[in-house]
Design a protein around this motif. Structure first.
Motif, short mmCIF file in Angstrom:
data_model
loop_
_atom_site.label_atom_id
_atom_site.label_comp_id
_atom_site.label_asym_id
_atom_site.label_seq_id
_atom_site.Cartn_x
_atom_site.Cartn_y
_atom_site.Cartn_z
N ALA A 1 38.48 29.72 18.22
CA ALA A 1 37.80 30.33 17.08
C ALA A 1 36.89 29.33 16.36
CB ALA A 1 38.82 30.89 16.10
N LEU A 2 37.35 28.08 16.25
CA LEU A 2 36.54 27.05 15.58
C LEU A 2 35.23 26.82 16.32
CD1 LEU A 2 36.19 24.74 13.50
CD2 LEU A 2 37.38 23.25 15.12
N LEU A 3 35.30 26.65 17.65
CA LEU A 3 34.09 26.40 18.42
C LEU A 3 33.16 27.61 18.42
CD1 LEU A 3 35.56 24.42 21.47
CD2 LEU A 3 34.26 23.53 19.53
N LEU A 4 33.74 28.81 18.45
CA LEU A 4 32.91 30.01 18.41
C LEU A 4 32.18 30.10 17.07
CD1 LEU A 4 32.01 32.61 19.79
CD2 LEU A 4 34.03 33.75 18.82
N GLY A 5 32.89 29.79 15.99
CA GLY A 5 32.26 29.81 14.68
C GLY A 5 31.16 28.77 14.57
N LYS A 6 31.38 27.56 15.12
CA LYS A 6 30.36 26.52 15.07
C LYS A 6 29.16 26.89 15.95
CE LYS A 6 32.55 23.85 12.24
NZ LYS A 6 32.07 23.71 10.85
N PHE A 7 29.42 27.62 17.07
CA PHE A 7 28.34 28.14 17.90
C PHE A 7 27.41 29.01 17.06
CE2 PHE A 7 30.00 27.58 22.38
CZ PHE A 7 28.81 27.16 22.90
N ASN A 8 28.00 29.97 16.39
CA ASN A 8 27.21 30.91 15.60
C ASN A 8 26.53 30.23 14.41
OD1 ASN A 8 27.92 33.09 17.27
ND2 ASN A 8 29.84 33.39 16.15
N GLN A 9 27.23 29.24 13.78
CA GLN A 9 26.62 28.49 12.68
C GLN A 9 25.41 27.71 13.17
OE1 GLN A 9 29.39 25.89 10.67
NE2 GLN A 9 27.84 25.03 9.30
N ALA A 10 25.52 27.12 14.37
CA ALA A 10 24.40 26.39 14.96
C ALA A 10 23.21 27.32 15.23
CB ALA A 10 24.84 25.70 16.25
N LEU A 11 23.50 28.54 15.69
CA LEU A 11 22.42 29.50 15.93
C LEU A 11 21.66 29.82 14.64
CD1 LEU A 11 24.10 32.01 18.43
CD2 LEU A 11 22.26 30.40 18.92
N GLU A 12 22.40 29.97 13.55
CA GLU A 12 21.76 30.23 12.26
C GLU A 12 20.82 29.10 11.86
OE1 GLU A 12 24.23 31.43 8.98
OE2 GLU A 12 25.74 32.22 10.33
N LEU A 13 21.23 27.85 12.16
CA LEU A 13 20.43 26.69 11.77
C LEU A 13 19.37 26.34 12.80
CD1 LEU A 13 23.34 24.40 10.48
CD2 LEU A 13 21.70 25.68 9.10
N GLY A 14 19.32 27.08 13.92
CA GLY A 14 18.35 26.79 14.97
C GLY A 14 18.72 25.55 15.75
N VAL A 15 20.03 25.26 15.86
CA VAL A 15 20.49 24.08 16.58
C VAL A 15 21.02 24.51 17.96
CG1 VAL A 15 22.16 22.18 16.60
CG2 VAL A 15 21.08 22.88 14.45
N THR A 16 20.61 23.76 18.98
CA THR A 16 21.12 24.02 20.34
C THR A 16 22.52 23.42 20.45
OG1 THR A 16 18.88 23.95 21.25
CG2 THR A 16 20.73 23.68 22.79
N PHE A 17 23.50 24.30 20.60
CA PHE A 17 24.91 23.88 20.65
C PHE A 17 25.42 24.13 22.05
CE2 PHE A 17 29.41 24.02 19.99
CZ PHE A 17 29.67 23.25 18.87
#
Length: 533
Positions: free
Chosen positions: A387-403
């Motif tokens: 769940a943590l990595l999935l949340g950070k995935f989506n947070q990175a998408l919001e910021l335009g960061v390639t995760f």
């Protein structure tokens, strides 16, 4: 139960100060009286001696000793002198001590009284004596009368002691009046001082203050939370037993008392004595604690602060639940935001009658989501880390960061609760720092890469970013409490906390230069469990 007050503090202070002043004044008055008495008696004696010497040197008196009736001449000479000088008596006697003059003519021709003529008649000395004569106790000046080199008689000039004492009493009256006024002023001052002190003590009695102090001390020492009070200069003024158990002894000499020590010497993270904060996480020695700071005011001026802290482990259960809920919430928020963005894109394509493009976009997003979820589900067995990595995935998408996650990553090991909490804390903080490090880069350089594996005896996590990295001079301090390369306040806790929790389960976290140009953090945890001693 309030203590019993026997005597009012105000009354006790007035009485004690007044007694002190009266005692000092009486002692001083007695000293002055003795001094004045001795001085006046000495002056009277010298006056009598001087007058006796003058009489003894009168030629007519010397010559009269060879007359048939010396007293007829001598009495007429000394009476005017006695009246002019105020002497009580001027007695002239021969070598046998027989009087030739006396204020009482009936005493002429009789022997002088007092028995103090020997030094003058036999040894030729001039001196002062104090003896009882026919007129009473008197201070006398005795001088021998010489006819060339032979002693032919003696002159005795006296002042009655009673008269001398009257002079002393008259001289002392002004002193007693002055001291009486001083005593009165002192009593008034004692009343003013006692009222002022009572006001400073909030009208409390010493017994009440003592009782309150012991009560506060008992409360302070029985409180399980660590409590430290500091003054406006950051010096420790109060510290309880619980606080001493929290503090890292390596910062202070074991024999050194904490009172008077600068707070920054033992708690470097406390940088502002005027700041007000609640439940801030800090690392004290080998423990993670939650710290509160509240400024103290004296009127409207800050006079110091009270710092309280408790172990985070005491609230660990609640903290863990809240942390998990927060992670799920962040993941859901990011997914919801991302899903809303995709729906708007799909809606726009449909409104523009671009159905084929809308279908292709849906298929593409579905494949991406499916692949992502499939990868995480197949390679990560722990649901919270998933769940943590999935949340950070989506947070990175919001910021335009390639995760990106290395496709060879795998995590099948079953962690203990302590290990799981440590990984969630450290991994969350490190990824959050990585997002902060790259979010201001240009689009092509916003990259974060993660690799994890449980092959071997340790579980390893590697987190890289394309940020500016950490300067070489800052690397030794990067995990210290309160140290941060970010601008602003309230930084420098995340990495220190991460290192602490990882060490508690026997793991390690280090930093090195990454292949993406920024920082690379390595987190390792032994599979055998918590080995921290």
């Amino acid at each position: 139960m309030a203590p019993k007050v026997k005597f009012n503090l105000r009354l006790k202070m007035i009485m004690l100060i007044s007694l002190l002043i009266v005692g000092i004044c009486i002692t001083f008055a007695l000293f002055l009286h003795h001094f004045i008495s001795a001085t006046i008696e000495d002056q009277i004696g010298k006056r009598a001696l001087s007058l006796a010497e003058s009489v003894a040197n009168i030629p007519e008196i010397k010559d009269s000793f060879y007359l048939e009736d010396p007293s007829s001449v001598i009495q007429d000479i000394v009476i005017p002198i006695r009246e002019d000088t105020g002497a009580e008596f001027i007695v002239v006697g021969n070598r046998d001590g027989i009087r030739y003059s006396h204020p009482d003519t009936n005493k002429i021709g009789k022997e002088m009284v007092g028995g103090d003529n020997e030094q003058a008649l036999l040894h030729g000395q001039s001196y002062i004596s104090k003896e009882v004569g026919t007129l009473g106790l008197s201070i006398r000046g005795k001088v021998p009368i010489y006819d060339e080199e032979n002693i032919i008689g003696v002159v005795s000039v006296g002042f009655l002691n009673d008269n001398v004492q009257d002079i002393i009493i008259n001289q002392s009256k002004s002193i007693w009046y002055t001291l009486g006024i001083i005593v009165l002023i002192g009593i008034i001052g004692a009343i003013i001082i006692s009222n002022y002190i009572k006001k400073l003590l909030y009208d409390m009695e010493p017994e009440e203050i003592s009782h309150l102090y012991l009560q506060k001390e008992a409360i302070l020492e029985s409180t399980l939370e660590g409590i430290i009070a500091i003054d406006n200069n950051g010096l420790i003024t109060t510290i309880n037993v619980a606080a001493k158990e929290f503090l890292p002894n390596q910062h202070v000499d074991m024999d050194k008392h904490y009172i008077g020590t600068k707070i920054q010497e033992i708690l470097p993270a406390i940088t502002n004595n005027r700041e007000n904060f609640t439940d801030r996480e800090m690392v004290f020695g080998e423990q993670i604690v939650l710290v509160n700071q509240l400024p103290m005011y004296q009127g409207e001026v800050i006079s110091g602060a009270v710092i309280t802290f408790r172990k985070k482990s005491e609230l660990q259960k609640v903290t863990e639940e809240l942390s998990r809920i927060k992670q799920y919430a962040n993941a859901q928020r990011a997914q919801t935001h991302e899903h809303s963005n995709k729906l708007h894109i799909i809606l726009g394509l449909i409104l523009n009658n671009q159905l084929r493009e809308a279908i292709d976009f849906i298929k593409k997003e579905n494949n991406i989501q499916s692949d992502r979820l499939k990868f995480l589900s197949e390679n990560i067995s722990d649901p919270l880390i998933h769940a943590l990595l999935l949340g950070k995935f989506n947070q990175a998408l919001e910021l335009g960061v390639t995760f990106s996650i290395n496709p060879y990553s795998q995590l099948k090991f079953s962690f203990s609760e302590a290990q799981q909490d440590a990984i969630l804390t450290a991994l969350g903080n490190v990824i959050e720092n990585a997002l902060d490090a790259v979010k201001n880069n240009i689009d092509e350089e916003r990259k974060i890469s993660i690799f994890f594996t449980d092959i071997g005896e340790e579980v390893l996590f590697e987190i890289e970013d394309s940020g500016t990295g950490v300067k070489q001079k800052d690397i030794p301090h990067i995990f210290e409490q309160g140290f941060s390369t970010k601008p602003g306040l309230h930084h420098g806790t995340g990495l220190a906390l991460s290192k602490q929790v990882i060490r508690e389960v026997g793991g390690e976290i280090i930093i090195e230069e990454g292949e993406l140009g920024g920082a690379c953090f390595l987190i390792s945890i032994p599979k055998e469990g918590d080995t921290n001693e």
